[in-house]
Design a protein around this motif. Structure first.
Motif, mmCIF file in Angstrom:
data_model
loop_
_atom_site.group_PDB
_atom_site.id
_atom_site.type_symbol
_atom_site.label_atom_id
_atom_site.label_comp_id
_atom_site.label_asym_id
_atom_site.label_seq_id
_atom_site.Cartn_x
_atom_site.Cartn_y
_atom_site.Cartn_z
ATOM 1 N N LYS A 59 1.016 -1.280 -0.021
ATOM 2 C CA LYS A 59 0.076 0.124 0.185
ATOM 3 C C LYS A 59 0.837 1.204 -0.037
ATOM 4 O O LYS A 59 2.041 1.128 -0.137
ATOM 5 C CB LYS A 59 -1.096 0.117 0.996
ATOM 6 C CG LYS A 59 -0.528 0.009 2.532
ATOM 7 C CD LYS A 59 -1.696 -0.093 3.586
ATOM 8 C CE LYS A 59 -1.128 -0.028 5.214
ATOM 9 N NZ LYS A 59 -2.129 0.067 6.053
ATOM 10 N N GLY A 60 0.088 2.451 -0.155
ATOM 11 C CA GLY A 60 0.866 3.743 -0.046
ATOM 12 C C GLY A 60 0.902 4.361 -1.401
ATOM 13 O O GLY A 60 1.660 5.397 -1.541
ATOM 14 N N ALA A 64 4.328 4.858 -2.499
ATOM 15 C CA ALA A 64 4.948 3.555 -2.324
ATOM 16 C C ALA A 64 4.003 2.730 -3.134
ATOM 17 O O ALA A 64 3.475 3.153 -4.250
ATOM 18 C CB ALA A 64 4.887 3.330 -0.831
ATOM 19 N N GLY A 65 3.957 1.543 -2.991
ATOM 20 C CA GLY A 65 3.020 0.522 -3.760
ATOM 21 C C GLY A 65 3.920 -0.072 -4.838
ATOM 22 O O GLY A 65 5.236 -0.454 -4.783
ATOM 23 N N GLY A 74 -0.130 -5.345 -9.461
ATOM 24 C CA GLY A 74 0.293 -5.382 -8.097
ATOM 25 C C GLY A 74 1.688 -5.859 -7.674
ATOM 26 O O GLY A 74 1.663 -6.297 -6.647
ATOM 27 N N ASN A 75 2.600 -5.914 -8.499
ATOM 28 C CA ASN A 75 3.814 -6.738 -8.167
ATOM 29 C C ASN A 75 3.989 -7.872 -8.424
ATOM 30 O O ASN A 75 4.913 -8.557 -8.245
ATOM 31 C CB ASN A 75 4.470 -6.124 -7.209
ATOM 32 C CG ASN A 75 5.428 -4.773 -7.157
ATOM 33 O OD1 ASN A 75 5.484 -4.158 -8.103
ATOM 34 N ND2 ASN A 75 5.922 -4.481 -5.968
ATOM 35 N N VAL A 176 -7.720 1.979 -6.266
ATOM 36 C CA VAL A 176 -6.773 1.468 -5.063
ATOM 37 C C VAL A 176 -7.579 1.290 -3.940
ATOM 38 O O VAL A 176 -8.129 2.257 -3.433
ATOM 39 C CB VAL A 176 -5.430 2.093 -4.879
ATOM 40 C CG1 VAL A 176 -4.746 1.664 -3.762
ATOM 41 C CG2 VAL A 176 -4.616 2.561 -6.246
ATOM 42 N N TRP A 177 -7.804 -0.047 -3.405
ATOM 43 C CA TRP A 177 -8.445 -0.252 -2.170
ATOM 44 C C TRP A 177 -7.507 -0.446 -1.024
ATOM 45 O O TRP A 177 -6.737 -1.608 -1.093
ATOM 46 C CB TRP A 177 -9.430 -1.627 -2.279
ATOM 47 C CG TRP A 177 -10.269 -1.886 -1.108
ATOM 48 C CD1 TRP A 177 -10.300 -1.460 0.174
ATOM 49 C CD2 TRP A 177 -10.309 -3.565 -0.949
ATOM 50 N NE1 TRP A 177 -10.765 -2.220 1.059
ATOM 51 C CE2 TRP A 177 -11.088 -3.506 0.459
ATOM 52 C CE3 TRP A 177 -10.388 -4.505 -1.783
ATOM 53 C CZ2 TRP A 177 -11.662 -4.692 0.929
ATOM 54 C CZ3 TRP A 177 -11.080 -5.612 -1.215
ATOM 55 C CH2 TRP A 177 -11.660 -5.678 0.104
#
Length: 194
Positions: A59-60, A64-65, A74-75, A176-177
């Motif tokens: 998150k962030g 970030a993220g 999401g990577n 983004v949740w």
């Protein structure tokens, strides 16, 4: 007795394996890339077709993220089809038609409801580069919609907000949740046409 024990063990293994893969959520309004893969509209997406709810990453966002080029997945390298500017077959990602300046209802599908910090929606800048995987430099730095939840689980599947005006053509909305009690958030990229 042996057959019964094997049957119970197999059933237990199935329950455990499916329970471990149960994820958490994705958008279906506007329809996200992972939902397009899961419902068969886009073929050959790989693992995401079975786990559209599992695009969970740090998150962030945007400070970030997920890394640039891996925002939509999401990577997750096994969900990398979501990051590509074209579908796995080489075509354009299907888009949802929207109108700038109008109210729009964003809808999520949840397989688990978590304590939530907020939902944020980002959109690509005018003139963004559509020929590479999405990067922060392609996005407006401020979300056009933030829905705070103050640590509570989401009460509903949907919420409304106004789409940005001054947009035309193809854009990507990054939903983004952000989860309140973990280090992660869920990501969903939706292709839209203004």
């Amino acid at each position: 007795m042996y057959a019964a024990a094997v049957g119970i063990a197999a059933t237990g293994a199935l329950v455990l394996s499916s329970g471990g893969a149960s994820g958490h959520g994705y958008t279906d309004l506007p329809i996200s890339r992972q939902k397009l893969c899961a419902n068969g509209t886009v073929a050959n997406c790989g693992a995401i077709q079975w786990e559209p709810q599992s695009v969970e990453g740090p998150k962030g966002f945007p400070a970030a993220g997920p890394a640039d080029g891996q925002i939509c997945s999401g990577n997750h390298t096994n969900f990398s089809a979501l990051d590509q500017p074209k579908t796995p077959s080489g075509g354009a990602w299907p888009t949802t038609k929207v109108t700038g300046g109008q109210s729009y209802t964003f809808r999520w599908q949840f397989t688990a409801r978590h304590s939530t910090t907020d939902f944020k929606y980002f959109i690509t800048k005018n003139g963004w580069n559509q020929n590479h995987a999405l990067a922060r430099s392609d996005l407006e730095t401020t979300p056009f919609l933030t829905v705070p939840y103050s640590g509570q689980p989401p009460a509903t599947l949907s919420h409304s907000g106004t789409l940005p005006s001054g947009k035309s053509g193809h854009h990507v909305i990054v939903a983004v949740w952000t989860i309140a009690d973990t280090a992660n958030a869920f990501y969903a990229c939706s292709d839209v046409t203004f």
